[in-house]
Design a protein around this motif. Structure first.
Motif, short mmCIF file in Angstrom:
data_model
loop_
_atom_site.label_atom_id
_atom_site.label_comp_id
_atom_site.label_asym_id
_atom_site.label_seq_id
_atom_site.Cartn_x
_atom_site.Cartn_y
_atom_site.Cartn_z
N SER A 89 1.05 -3.56 -12.94
CA SER A 89 0.87 -3.85 -11.52
C SER A 89 -0.51 -3.40 -11.04
CB SER A 89 1.95 -3.15 -10.70
OG SER A 89 1.87 -1.75 -10.89
N GLN A 113 -3.28 -3.22 -7.34
CA GLN A 113 -3.49 -3.26 -5.89
C GLN A 113 -4.89 -3.79 -5.62
OE1 GLN A 113 -3.01 0.75 -4.48
NE2 GLN A 113 -0.78 0.58 -4.39
N SER A 114 -4.99 -4.60 -4.56
CA SER A 114 -6.29 -5.08 -4.12
C SER A 114 -6.56 -4.45 -2.76
CB SER A 114 -6.28 -6.60 -4.01
OG SER A 114 -7.53 -7.06 -3.55
N ASN A 115 -7.59 -3.61 -2.71
CA ASN A 115 -7.93 -2.88 -1.48
C ASN A 115 -6.71 -2.17 -0.89
OD1 ASN A 115 -10.71 -3.66 -1.51
ND2 ASN A 115 -10.05 -5.69 -0.88
N GLY A 116 -5.91 -1.54 -1.76
CA GLY A 116 -4.77 -0.75 -1.32
C GLY A 116 -3.49 -1.53 -1.09
N HIS A 117 -3.50 -2.84 -1.24
CA HIS A 117 -2.30 -3.67 -1.04
C HIS A 117 -1.76 -4.14 -2.39
CE1 HIS A 117 -3.02 -3.75 3.26
NE2 HIS A 117 -4.28 -4.10 3.01
N ASP A 118 -0.44 -3.97 -2.58
CA ASP A 118 0.19 -4.38 -3.84
C ASP A 118 0.05 -5.87 -4.07
OD1 ASP A 118 1.01 -1.79 -4.32
OD2 ASP A 118 3.06 -2.09 -3.59
N LEU A 119 -0.31 -6.23 -5.31
CA LEU A 119 -0.34 -7.64 -5.71
C LEU A 119 1.00 -7.96 -6.36
CD1 LEU A 119 -3.88 -8.00 -7.31
CD2 LEU A 119 -3.13 -8.76 -5.06
#
Length: 175
Positions: free
Chosen positions: A113, A115-121
């Motif tokens: 897993s 994260q992109s800029n703190g948001h889960d992908l």
């Protein structure tokens, strides 16, 4: 006429057995050729890995491990002709192939897993990370999302992309 029928009944089944029934997906791969093109769309064998590796010594074929992405989709890493490849299989059929970049303890391979800029992908990603001592999430040097619907590898932008250390799959552990 009778001779032609006998020939067809005896020789054609042997040809079929050797060319089709013995096919394992790697029969069209040649070192120095386009491995992706040779594998995509091929039906793979369910034979034991040691049998496949022995049959394809000329390719230096080596199973490097696998992950189950979904009920039908599997990610399998192979060494072929001295290079590493990630292969997506849907059932027994190859859907996509990615020549995987070099990795090491300082830049470990991962499957997991991100994260992109703190948001889960959503879903799974694969790639190579930059190791940072003590960090749980590591910056991605290069990464791909596994698109389960299209059954393809999709390149991810690495700016702000950090992935879980838990997904490190390099043999040395990347620690």
């Amino acid at each position: 006429m009778k001779t032609k029928k006998v020939f067809a009944m005896l020789v054609l089944p042997l040809f079929c057995l050797s060319s089709i029934c013995g096919a394992d997906g790697f029969e069209s791969v040649r070192c120095g050729s386009d491995v992706r093109k040779a594998l995509v769309g091929r039906k793979m064998s369910n034979e034991p890995v040691v049998v496949l590796e022995a049959r394809h010594k000329n390719l230096q074929l080596k199973d490097l491990g696998a992950d189950e992405i979904s009920d039908r989709l599997n990610l399998i890493f192979w060494r072929i002709c001295g290079e590493e490849y990630a292969v997506l299989e849907d059932g027994d059929f190859v859907r996509d192939v990615l020549k995987f970049p070099k990795h090491s303890k300082d830049s470990p391979q991962f499957v997991g897993s991100c994260q992109s800029n703190g948001h889960d992908l959503p879903g799974f990603a694969i790639g190579v990370l930059r190791n940072e001592e003590g960090a749980a999430m590591l910056p991605a040097l290069v990464a791909w999302k596994i698109d389960e619907k299209q059954m393809k590898f999709v390149a991810l932008q690495t700016d702000g992309l950090r992935c879980s250390r838990d997904g490190i799959s390099t043999a040395d552990g990347g620690r």
